[in-house]
Design an enzyme around this catalytic site. Structure first.
Site, PDB file in Angstrom:
ATOM      1  N   GLY A  70       0.664  -1.300  -0.099  1.00  0.00           N
ATOM      2  CA  GLY A  70      -0.082  -0.175  -0.025  1.00  0.00           C
ATOM      3  C   GLY A  70       0.881   1.553  -0.132  1.00  0.00           C
ATOM      4  O   GLY A  70       0.414   2.451  -0.634  1.00  0.00           O
ATOM      5  N   THR A  71       1.893   1.247   0.653  1.00  0.00           N
ATOM      6  CA  THR A  71       2.736   2.544   0.614  1.00  0.00           C
ATOM      7  C   THR A  71       3.333   2.634  -0.515  1.00  0.00           C
ATOM      8  O   THR A  71       3.244   3.769  -1.027  1.00  0.00           O
ATOM      9  CB  THR A  71       3.938   2.116   1.822  1.00  0.00           C
ATOM     10  OG1 THR A  71       3.632   1.768   3.098  1.00  0.00           O
ATOM     11  CG2 THR A  71       5.006   3.334   1.671  1.00  0.00           C
ATOM     12  N   ASN A 150      -7.236   4.490   9.389  1.00  0.00           N
ATOM     13  CA  ASN A 150      -6.835   3.190   9.914  1.00  0.00           C
ATOM     14  C   ASN A 150      -6.709   3.073  11.581  1.00  0.00           C
ATOM     15  O   ASN A 150      -6.543   1.924  12.114  1.00  0.00           O
ATOM     16  CB  ASN A 150      -5.437   2.758   9.562  1.00  0.00           C
ATOM     17  CG  ASN A 150      -4.474   4.031   9.613  1.00  0.00           C
ATOM     18  OD1 ASN A 150      -4.708   4.976   8.963  1.00  0.00           O
ATOM     19  ND2 ASN A 150      -3.198   3.861  10.115  1.00  0.00           N
ATOM     20  N   GLN A 180      -7.549   0.523   4.069  1.00  0.00           N
ATOM     21  CA  GLN A 180      -8.450   0.004   5.057  1.00  0.00           C
ATOM     22  C   GLN A 180      -9.824  -0.060   4.697  1.00  0.00           C
ATOM     23  O   GLN A 180     -10.722  -0.473   5.403  1.00  0.00           O
ATOM     24  CB  GLN A 180      -8.291   0.995   6.340  1.00  0.00           C
ATOM     25  CG  GLN A 180      -6.909   0.853   7.061  1.00  0.00           C
ATOM     26  CD  GLN A 180      -6.786  -0.263   7.792  1.00  0.00           C
ATOM     27  OE1 GLN A 180      -7.490  -1.329   7.635  1.00  0.00           O
ATOM     28  NE2 GLN A 180      -5.370  -0.439   8.183  1.00  0.00           N
ATOM     29  N   SER A 200      -3.793  -2.788  -0.402  1.00  0.00           N
ATOM     30  CA  SER A 200      -2.686  -3.686  -0.090  1.00  0.00           C
ATOM     31  C   SER A 200      -3.374  -4.920   0.550  1.00  0.00           C
ATOM     32  O   SER A 200      -4.486  -5.185   1.013  1.00  0.00           O
ATOM     33  CB  SER A 200      -2.043  -2.900   1.339  1.00  0.00           C
ATOM     34  OG  SER A 200      -1.076  -3.800   2.038  1.00  0.00           O
ATOM     35  N   THR A 238      10.014  -8.169 -12.733  1.00  0.00           N
ATOM     36  CA  THR A 238       9.074  -9.493 -12.796  1.00  0.00           C
ATOM     37  C   THR A 238       7.995  -9.731 -11.918  1.00  0.00           C
ATOM     38  O   THR A 238       8.257  -9.573 -10.912  1.00  0.00           O
ATOM     39  CB  THR A 238      10.382 -10.754 -12.863  1.00  0.00           C
ATOM     40  OG1 THR A 238      11.303 -10.564 -13.860  1.00  0.00           O
ATOM     41  CG2 THR A 238       9.526 -11.973 -13.157  1.00  0.00           C
ATOM     42  N   CYS A 324       2.637   1.538  12.793  1.00  0.00           N
ATOM     43  CA  CYS A 324       3.912   2.065  11.959  1.00  0.00           C
ATOM     44  C   CYS A 324       4.203   3.426  12.924  1.00  0.00           C
ATOM     45  O   CYS A 324       5.494   3.717  12.617  1.00  0.00           O
ATOM     46  CB  CYS A 324       3.007   2.984  10.840  1.00  0.00           C
ATOM     47  SG  CYS A 324       2.553   1.812   9.669  1.00  0.00           S
TER      48      CYS A 324
HETATM   49  N1  PLP Z   1      -2.472   3.263   4.402  1.00  0.00           N
HETATM   50  C1  PLP Z   1      -3.286   2.709   5.206  1.00  0.00           C
HETATM   51  C2  PLP Z   1      -4.678   3.496   5.585  1.00  0.00           C
HETATM   52  C3  PLP Z   1      -2.791   1.690   6.049  1.00  0.00           C
HETATM   53  O1  PLP Z   1      -3.453   1.320   7.133  1.00  0.00           O
HETATM   54  C4  PLP Z   1      -1.592   1.081   5.645  1.00  0.00           C
HETATM   55  C5  PLP Z   1      -0.944  -0.091   6.619  1.00  0.00           C
HETATM   56  O2  PLP Z   1      -0.912  -0.028   7.862  1.00  0.00           O
HETATM   57  C6  PLP Z   1      -0.848   1.564   4.747  1.00  0.00           C
HETATM   58  C7  PLP Z   1      -1.202   2.640   3.912  1.00  0.00           C
HETATM   59  C8  PLP Z   1       0.479   0.911   4.242  1.00  0.00           C
HETATM   60  O3  PLP Z   1       0.142  -0.210   3.380  1.00  0.00           O
HETATM   61  P1  PLP Z   1       1.674  -1.348   3.541  1.00  0.00           P
HETATM   62  O4  PLP Z   1       1.599  -1.949   4.868  1.00  0.00           O
HETATM   63  O5  PLP Z   1       1.028  -2.465   2.620  1.00  0.00           O
HETATM   64  O6  PLP Z   1       2.573  -0.427   2.875  1.00  0.00           O
END
Ligand code: PLP
Length: 379
Positions: A70-71, A150, A180, A200, A238, A324
């Site tokens: 997701g990041t 989140n 989320q 994600s 890949t 995080c």
């Molecule tokens: N965005 C939100 C709202 C999230 O809750 C998270 C993960 O906690 C992310 C982005 C990041 O996703 P990933 O852990 O797959 O990088």
């Protein structure tokens, strides 16, 4: 044996998703770019998995681009949007309660000369549309707003934001971090009116290390990673076929059981909120309305880290905010402008379809014990 209430941090991989990954890694493990049959079979599988994810999202397969998380999707979307609109302005609107993946991307753009407006939530984590409308300017090139927060579970007005952007006549593209929200609230990118949307895998019972970015058909974004031309030339490398297979399986199954799963989680959330309010004196629900999988509460006068450790010793796992943050106070809870004791005592309880009544019994029991014992030991 433990009771897991941290599904907003990560979820258990579904056996079907793990099995799909094993098959992709040990059976059809060819390189999708290879021209012989073993390779083209893998390419065909990737095509099918992309269609599965698109089916769960409610978009076209060619609008789905696989990423590593997701990041990465958030970083890519934000960079792509400002690049696309680079001649139209240097103003961005976002919210103060976005994930770090969005906030840090915005901060980097500030260092490069962009101006960013951070919309503040009210004390229950709601973002008002009026604030957004006041923030939009003729030079606003991007609005990035998450679908579900989140830490609080609040649902943000993304669909309404899309309408406001159109009405305002500003050139802003709309990105939504739906990490989320995917399979937790019903939506399609088209219904939301977004140009870009991040998801994600590990929040929907697929493994860590896989995500996707929805890019609206026709939007000419520049490549994130240049190389062999995979992902329609936009993200070379890949294909991670094992992870993609697992994401597709989790998305497909998650979509099939979504209505029942949401009803189950909503009922658990309501029951948990009711029992905790009744049985843990002083405990307060922070955001009463929201997505069914997140319940944010606070125990004013208690340090959330101490409560989290106390519960962990008793096999009940939840979090004191986003995983995080690593011990730093949560910017989301801070943005609610809570009195300090409420801020210090904030906890996030998050459910999945696998959470059951026994888990809730254990949580209520452990928090009620924590309330008594930690109070005694502190006083
Ligand atoms: N965005 C939100 C709202 C999230 O809750 C998270 C993960 O906690 C992310 C982005 C990041 O996703 P990933 O852990 O797959 O990088």
């Amino acid at each position: 044996m433990f009771h897991y209430f941290d599904n907003a941090a990560t979820t258990q991989v579904r056996p079907e998703a793990a099995q799909a990954a094993v098959e992709a890694m040990t059976g059809e493990w060819g390189n999708p770019s290879s021209v012989y049959a073993f390779g083209s079979r893998a390419a065909g599988l990737v095509k099918g998995w992309r269609a599965d994810v698109a089916g769960a999202l409610g978009c076209l397969p060619e609008e789905v681009f696989f990423t590593s998380c997701g990041t990465e999707s958030d970083n890519w979307a934000i960079r792509a949007a400002v690049e696309l609109n680079r001649r139209k302005g240097k103003h961005i609107v976002t919210t103060a309660i976005e994930h770090a993946a969005v906030l840090e991307s915005c901060k980097e753009l500030e260092r490069q000369g962009y101006e960013v407006t951070y919309l503040a939530p009210d004390h229950q984590g709601r973002i008002s549309l009026q604030q957004l409308e006041e923030a939009l300017r003729p030079d606003t090139v991007l609005v990035t707003m998450m679908l579900v927060n989140n830490e609080l579970g609040t649902v943000l007005p993304v669909k309404e934001a899309s309408r406001s952007i159109k009405r305002s006549g500003c050139p802003a593209l709309l990105h939504c971090d739906a990490v989320q929200g995917f399979l937790k609230v019903p939506f399609t990118p088209k219904e939301l009116g977004v140009d870009l949307l991040s998801i994600s895998g590990h929040k929907i019972h697929a493994p860590k290390g896989i995500g996707a970015l929805y890019i609206k058909k026709g939007l000419k974004v520049s490549p994130l990673i240049r190389g062999g031309g995979q992902e329609s030339g936009l993200r070379s490398g890949t294909e991670a076929t094992g992870q993609i297979a697992a994401l597709a399986a989790a998305a497909r199954l998650g979509k099939e059981t979504m209505d029942a799963d949401l009803a189950h989680m909503a009922a658990l959330r309501e029951e948990t909120a009711r029992r905790l309010t009744e049985q843990v004196p002083g405990l307060k629900i922070l955001a009463p309305e929201g997505a069914p999988h997140i319940l944010a509460v606070t125990m004013p006068g208690y340090k959330s880290e101490v409560v989290v450790r106390y519960l962990s010793d008793r096999g009940v796992y939840l979090s004191s905010g986003s995983a995080c943050h690593k011990g730093k106070p949560s910017h989301v809870f801070a943005a609610l402008k809570l009195p300090k004791p409420e801020l210090d005592g904030a906890l996030r309880i998050s459910f999945s379809a696998d959470t059951d009544g026994e888990d809730v019994d254990a949580l209520v029991e452990a928090l009620s014990q924590a309330q008594k014992e930690l109070f005694t030991s502190l006083s």
